[in-house]
Design an enzyme around this catalytic site. Structure first.
Site, short mmCIF file in Angstrom:
data_model
loop_
_atom_site.label_atom_id
_atom_site.label_comp_id
_atom_site.label_asym_id
_atom_site.label_seq_id
_atom_site.Cartn_x
_atom_site.Cartn_y
_atom_site.Cartn_z
N HIS A 28 -13.72 14.92 12.17
CA HIS A 28 -12.68 15.86 11.71
C HIS A 28 -11.96 16.46 12.93
O HIS A 28 -12.59 17.03 13.82
CB HIS A 28 -13.36 16.96 10.89
CG HIS A 28 -12.43 17.89 10.21
ND1 HIS A 28 -11.81 17.60 9.01
CD2 HIS A 28 -12.01 19.14 10.53
CE1 HIS A 28 -11.06 18.62 8.62
NE2 HIS A 28 -11.16 19.58 9.55
N ASP A 30 -9.06 19.05 14.05
CA ASP A 30 -8.22 20.17 13.61
C ASP A 30 -7.01 20.32 14.52
O ASP A 30 -7.13 20.68 15.68
CB ASP A 30 -9.04 21.47 13.63
CG ASP A 30 -10.07 21.51 12.51
OD1 ASP A 30 -9.67 21.32 11.34
OD2 ASP A 30 -11.26 21.70 12.81
N HIS A 61 -6.85 17.10 10.22
CA HIS A 61 -6.51 18.25 9.37
C HIS A 61 -5.37 18.99 10.06
O HIS A 61 -5.59 19.69 11.05
CB HIS A 61 -7.78 19.11 9.24
CG HIS A 61 -7.58 20.37 8.46
ND1 HIS A 61 -8.52 21.40 8.46
CD2 HIS A 61 -6.58 20.79 7.64
CE1 HIS A 61 -8.09 22.38 7.69
NE2 HIS A 61 -6.92 22.04 7.19
N MET A 63 -3.00 21.74 10.53
CA MET A 63 -2.68 23.13 10.21
C MET A 63 -1.44 23.50 11.00
O MET A 63 -1.47 24.24 11.98
CB MET A 63 -3.88 24.03 10.57
CG MET A 63 -5.03 23.87 9.58
SD MET A 63 -6.59 24.46 10.25
CE MET A 63 -7.10 22.99 11.14
N MET A 132 -10.22 24.59 1.56
CA MET A 132 -10.68 25.45 2.66
C MET A 132 -11.63 26.51 2.12
O MET A 132 -11.31 27.22 1.18
CB MET A 132 -9.49 26.15 3.33
CG MET A 132 -8.56 25.26 4.14
SD MET A 132 -9.34 24.42 5.52
CE MET A 132 -10.02 25.76 6.48
N ASP A 170 -14.23 22.58 3.80
CA ASP A 170 -14.09 22.83 5.25
C ASP A 170 -14.17 24.32 5.52
O ASP A 170 -13.32 25.09 5.06
CB ASP A 170 -12.73 22.28 5.70
CG ASP A 170 -12.50 22.41 7.20
OD1 ASP A 170 -13.44 22.78 7.93
OD2 ASP A 170 -11.36 22.13 7.63
C1 DX5 Z 1 -10.97 25.90 10.55
C2 DX5 Z 1 -11.10 24.42 10.66
C3 DX5 Z 1 -12.48 23.91 10.46
C4 DX5 Z 1 -13.49 24.42 11.46
C5 DX5 Z 1 -14.77 24.60 10.72
O1 DX5 Z 1 -9.62 26.24 10.46
O2 DX5 Z 1 -10.28 23.78 9.72
O3 DX5 Z 1 -12.49 22.50 10.43
O4 DX5 Z 1 -13.73 23.55 12.52
O5 DX5 Z 1 -15.69 25.18 11.58
P1 DX5 Z 1 -17.08 25.75 11.03
O6 DX5 Z 1 -17.82 24.58 10.45
O7 DX5 Z 1 -17.72 26.31 12.25
O8 DX5 Z 1 -16.76 26.79 10.00
ZN ZN Z 2 -10.52 21.58 9.48
#
Ligand code: DX5
Ligand code: ZN
Length: 229
Positions: A28, A30, A61, A63, A132, A170
């Site tokens: 994954h 981000d 992912h 964002m 999310m 996630d």
């Molecule tokens: C947050 C990200 C996640 C993040 C999750 O905006 O989209 O993918 O890495 O991290 P953990 O597993 O530590 O909550």
């Molecule tokens: Zn993510």
């Protein structure tokens, strides 16, 4: 499937950090632009390099603002699953079609406060729904259990044959929460700090997978095909 999030990895050693979870199903990634979320991570050039240095399918992912422009470029870069936020998209269906035309899975993501009902129809154009379970932007936050009602709703539509989707969660997924998400009906689990914060990331992946299985079996029993929506 377990998708370790490299947000919690060492960004100076991304190739090694990918190798450390060679038993993962997806990696994954981000992508944050400091506009859609208040954090900045990495973009297309880093993803292109990562694609060359690992065989694990990449799960990007996005964002970011303007995913309509950017998302297809990630698909062209060889990303296996390209997920963007419905809150940021101008034309989510057109963008999903462009991602699929470039040979990738198309994913739609919703923030914790975004309801699913307005998007149930367009989800037919997608392969993945990413729900999310924290506010997007940072790793290491606490799991928001109320978001699991959306996972359960999507699972019922899948069980009834209305949708065909990977259901990904996630945020805040760890040994204490993964079974809750699995029981709600998720089948892809992103974990950042729970994997890269562990002494042995590969062992953490395996442990999470083992914890998810009983919940997934229960979810399958509770949502037989044809369940009333
Ligand atoms: C947050 C990200 C996640 C993040 C999750 O905006 O989209 O993918 O890495 O991290 P953990 O597993 O530590 O909550
Ligand atoms: Zn993510």
């Amino acid at each position: 499937m377990i998708a370790p999030s490299i947000l919690s990895a060492d960004f100076a050693r991304l190739g090694d950090e990918a190798d450390a979870v060679s038993n993962a199903d997806w990696l994954h990634v981000d992508v944050m632009d400091a506009h859609f979320v208040p954090n900045l991570t990495l973009g297309l050039p880093v993803v292109q390099s990562l694609r060359r240095s690992t065989d694990i399918p990449l799960d990007c992912h996005l964002m970011i603002d303007d995913p309509d422009h950017w998302a297809p470029l990630y698909a062209e870069a060889g990303v296996a699953n390209v997920t963007f936020h419905v809150e940021a998209a101008a034309d989510a269906v057109r963008t999903a079609r462009a991602i699929r035309a470039a040979g990738a899975f198309a994913g739609l993501s919703v923030k914790p406060g975004t309801p699913l009902e307005p998007y149930l129809d367009i989800l037919r154009e997608f392969d993945t729904l990413l729900i999310m379970s924290v506010e997007p932007g940072f790793g290491g936050q606490s799991f928001l259990e109320h978001t699991m009602s959306k996972v359960a709703l999507a699972r019922r539509h899948i069980a009834a044959g209305h949708l065909r989707l990977f259901l990904e969660v996630d945020g805040g997924i760890n040994a204490d929460t993964i079974e809750i998400a699995a029981r709600a009906g998720a089948d892809v689990f992103v974990a950042g700090s729970a994997v890269y914060g562990a002494d042995d990331p590969a062992k953490a992946v395996e442990a999470l997978r083992a914890l998810a299985r009983p919940g997934m079996a229960q979810s399958a029993r509770e949502t037989p095909p044809g369940t009333a929506l």
